[in-house]
Design a protein around this motif. Structure first.
Motif, PDB file in Angstrom:
ATOM      1  N   PRO A   1      12.840  36.818  -0.543  1.00 12.58           N
ATOM      2  CA  PRO A   1      12.086  35.704  -1.109  1.00 12.58           C
ATOM      3  C   PRO A   1      11.392  36.028  -2.420  1.00 12.58           C
ATOM      4  O   PRO A   1      11.094  35.134  -3.198  1.00 12.58           O
ATOM      5  N   HIS A   2      11.117  37.314  -2.680  1.00 14.45           N
ATOM      6  CA  HIS A   2      10.399  37.689  -3.900  1.00 14.45           C
ATOM      7  C   HIS A   2      11.293  38.411  -4.904  1.00 14.45           C
ATOM      8  O   HIS A   2      10.806  38.960  -5.888  1.00 14.45           O
ATOM      9  N   ALA A   3      12.598  38.428  -4.654  1.00 18.73           N
ATOM     10  CA  ALA A   3      13.518  39.078  -5.591  1.00 18.73           C
ATOM     11  C   ALA A   3      13.621  38.247  -6.860  1.00 18.73           C
ATOM     12  O   ALA A   3      13.584  37.026  -6.820  1.00 18.73           O
ATOM     13  N   PRO A   4      13.742  38.899  -8.047  1.00 15.76           N
ATOM     14  CA  PRO A   4      13.852  38.142  -9.297  1.00 15.76           C
ATOM     15  C   PRO A   4      15.149  37.368  -9.368  1.00 15.76           C
ATOM     16  O   PRO A   4      16.159  37.747  -8.793  1.00 15.76           O
ATOM     17  N   ALA A   5      15.108  36.258 -10.048  1.00 15.74           N
ATOM     18  CA  ALA A   5      16.307  35.428 -10.175  1.00 15.74           C
ATOM     19  C   ALA A   5      17.375  36.142 -10.981  1.00 15.74           C
ATOM     20  O   ALA A   5      17.083  36.816 -11.955  1.00 15.74           O
ATOM     21  N   SER A   6      18.646  36.019 -10.541  1.00 17.30           N
ATOM     22  CA  SER A   6      19.740  36.623 -11.291  1.00 17.30           C
ATOM     23  C   SER A   6      20.403  35.614 -12.208  1.00 17.30           C
ATOM     24  O   SER A   6      21.302  35.962 -12.958  1.00 17.30           O
ATOM     25  N   GLY A   7      19.981  34.353 -12.134  1.00 22.49           N
ATOM     26  CA  GLY A   7      20.575  33.327 -12.973  1.00 22.49           C
ATOM     27  C   GLY A   7      19.558  32.677 -13.879  1.00 22.49           C
ATOM     28  O   GLY A   7      18.546  32.147 -13.409  1.00 22.49           O
ATOM     29  N   VAL A   8      19.801  32.728 -15.203  1.00 27.79           N
ATOM     30  CA  VAL A   8      18.930  32.071 -16.173  1.00 27.79           C
ATOM     31  C   VAL A   8      19.808  31.426 -17.243  1.00 27.79           C
ATOM     32  O   VAL A   8      20.674  32.076 -17.826  1.00 27.79           O
ATOM     33  N   LEU A   9      19.561  30.144 -17.505  1.00 33.08           N
ATOM     34  CA  LEU A   9      20.256  29.420 -18.560  1.00 33.08           C
ATOM     35  C   LEU A   9      19.253  28.945 -19.600  1.00 33.08           C
ATOM     36  O   LEU A   9      18.118  28.572 -19.268  1.00 33.08           O
ATOM     37  N   LEU A  10      19.675  28.959 -20.863  1.00 39.89           N
ATOM     38  CA  LEU A  10      18.942  28.285 -21.922  1.00 39.89           C
ATOM     39  C   LEU A  10      19.614  26.927 -22.085  1.00 39.89           C
ATOM     40  O   LEU A  10      20.770  26.839 -22.487  1.00 39.89           O
ATOM     41  N   ALA A  11      18.893  25.866 -21.729  1.00 40.72           N
ATOM     42  CA  ALA A  11      19.461  24.516 -21.717  1.00 40.72           C
ATOM     43  C   ALA A  11      19.041  23.767 -22.972  1.00 40.72           C
ATOM     44  O   ALA A  11      17.865  23.436 -23.149  1.00 40.72           O
ATOM     45  N   THR A  12      20.009  23.514 -23.841  1.00 42.82           N
ATOM     46  CA  THR A  12      19.764  22.775 -25.082  1.00 42.82           C
ATOM     47  C   THR A  12      20.337  21.366 -24.951  1.00 42.82           C
ATOM     48  O   THR A  12      21.490  21.192 -24.547  1.00 42.82           O
ATOM     49  N   THR A  13      19.521  20.361 -25.267  1.00 44.89           N
ATOM     50  CA  THR A  13      19.997  18.973 -25.306  1.00 44.89           C
ATOM     51  C   THR A  13      19.815  18.434 -26.719  1.00 44.89           C
ATOM     52  O   THR A  13      18.795  18.678 -27.363  1.00 44.89           O
ATOM     53  N   ILE A  14      20.825  17.690 -27.194  1.00 46.39           N
ATOM     54  CA  ILE A  14      20.827  17.167 -28.561  1.00 46.39           C
ATOM     55  C   ILE A  14      21.193  15.685 -28.523  1.00 46.39           C
ATOM     56  O   ILE A  14      22.140  15.286 -27.840  1.00 46.39           O
TER      57      ILE A  14
END
Length: 240
Positions: free
Chosen positions: A220-233
């Protein structure tokens, strides 16, 4: 035979019928072409630009990753809003002539500033890698947000969902691997540096599921392995 839906099912069916995307395209990190800066201070890997093949004076928007080897003044871009995100390295300090200062030392730290500002960059300790978003105010509006697998609700097995409506959506994998399910399409696997581009997205649900990382202990306290930079235009006028 008549099939009856309860209110919740009707709402879900309505959203599914409205969700559309004109085109999706995977842009692998390995496909990006490196262009060395004229002053030798870094290398840029362009992810996407509009209009296609636009140069630095004619783009409406531009997304890229830069490997910065040395500090110095930033190029000036009148009428452009800039967003810079630290991806790797010990970081950098940005000093604007107005007295404003941005110190980026944590992974995924972000700085936003006008392209016409006089900016001096100083590397904290060695080279950095940065994500760069550039938006020409007269042509587009846009935003960049961090989307982490930590957003997953309890009991969702690490899955996190967002809904997008924009002329262009760019989902850059800053940490992975991860799987991304767009609408009813089969899942797409993204590794760090990959980008998924979505054009003409309308109420489009996207679900991120972080992949397994060797040596990572689940919990439950493990760091996330998935991160996205979400750009909307969003374009100010229709693009044909």
């Amino acid at each position: 035979m008549t099939s009856w839906l309860n209110p919740d099912e009707k709402q879900k069916a309505s959203r599914a019928a409205s969700a559309t995307v004109a085109r999706s395209m995977l842009i692998p990190a390995a496909s990006l072409i490196a262009a060395r800066w004229k002053n030798g201070g870094g290398i840029t890997h362009e992810i996407a630009v509009h209009p296609p093949a636009a140069n630095m004076d004619s783009f409406d928007w531009r997304v890229s990753v830069a490997d910065v080897m040395q500090g110095g003044p930033f190029s000036r871009f009148d009428g452009v809003d800039r967003t810079l995100v630290l991806l790797a390295g010990e970081g950098m300090q940005l000093d604007l002539a107005t007295g404003e200062r941005h110190v980026l030392t944590e992974p995924l730290a972000c700085a936003r500033f006008p392209g016409e500002a006089d900016v001096a960059a100083r590397l904290i300790q060695g080279p950095t890698r940065d994500f760069n978003l550039m938006l020409r105010r007269a042509a587009v509006t846009g935003s960049l947000t961090l989307w982490s697998a930590d957003e997953a609700e309890s009991g969702q097995s690490g899955a996190s969902t967002r809904t997008f409506t924009a002329d262009v959506v760019l989902l850059y994998c800053a940490a992975g691997p991860l799987e991304l399910k767009v609408g009813d399409a089969p899942p797409v696997t993204l590794t760090p540096g990959d980008t998924l581009r979505l054009d003409a997205a309308c109420l489009l649900p996207c679900t991120m599921v972080p992949g397994r990382v060797p040596g990572r202990v689940p919990g439950p306290h493990a760091p996330a392995s998935g991160v996205l930079l979400a750009t909307t235009i969003q374009y100010h006028k229709a693009v044909t």
